[in-house]
Motif scaffolding. Structure first.
Motif: not given
Length: 108
Positions: A71-73, A90-97, A83-86, A75-81
């Motif tokens: 999850v952290g990686t 976000l759905f699968f990140i939330s299921t992982l959380i 990477e695309p957000v769709n 988020l870092i990919g989205i905010f620092v590198f």
């Protein structure tokens, strides 16, 4: 207390994966500093994970550790590198959380 250690270990995992991203982007002596950072974060992440599994179930601890790192990686990919957000990411990140929280909840 070992849950706190495990969470910190997961955050250190985010650190070493972030260093991997920077290693890919840099050259020369700057690249070597990111490699040093990678080794530092990797070493402490593993040491803290080893400490945490002395009292926590290995399967649960490993799943939580990798989940925090994943999850952290992302988020870092989205905010620092950039990477695309769709929706699906976000759905699968939330299921992982939710899965990480669920594993922690049912662990004895």
């Amino acid at each position: 207390m070992n849950w706190v250690i495990l969470i910190v270990a997961g955050l250190f995992e985010v650190g070493f994966t972030s260093c991997l991203g920077k290693i890919r982007e840099t050259t020369g002596s700057e690249k070597y500093w990111w490699i040093v950072g990678f080794v530092f974060f990797l070493s402490f992440s593993m040491l803290l994970l080893i400490k945490a599994i002395q009292t926590l179930p290995i399967g649960t601890a490993y799943a939580v550790w990798t989940g925090i790192g994943a999850v952290g990686t992302v988020l870092i990919g989205i905010f620092v590198f950039d990477e695309p957000v769709n929706f699906w990411r976000l759905f699968f990140i939330s299921t992982l959380i939710f899965s990480i929280v669920g594993l922690k909840t049912v662990a004895h």
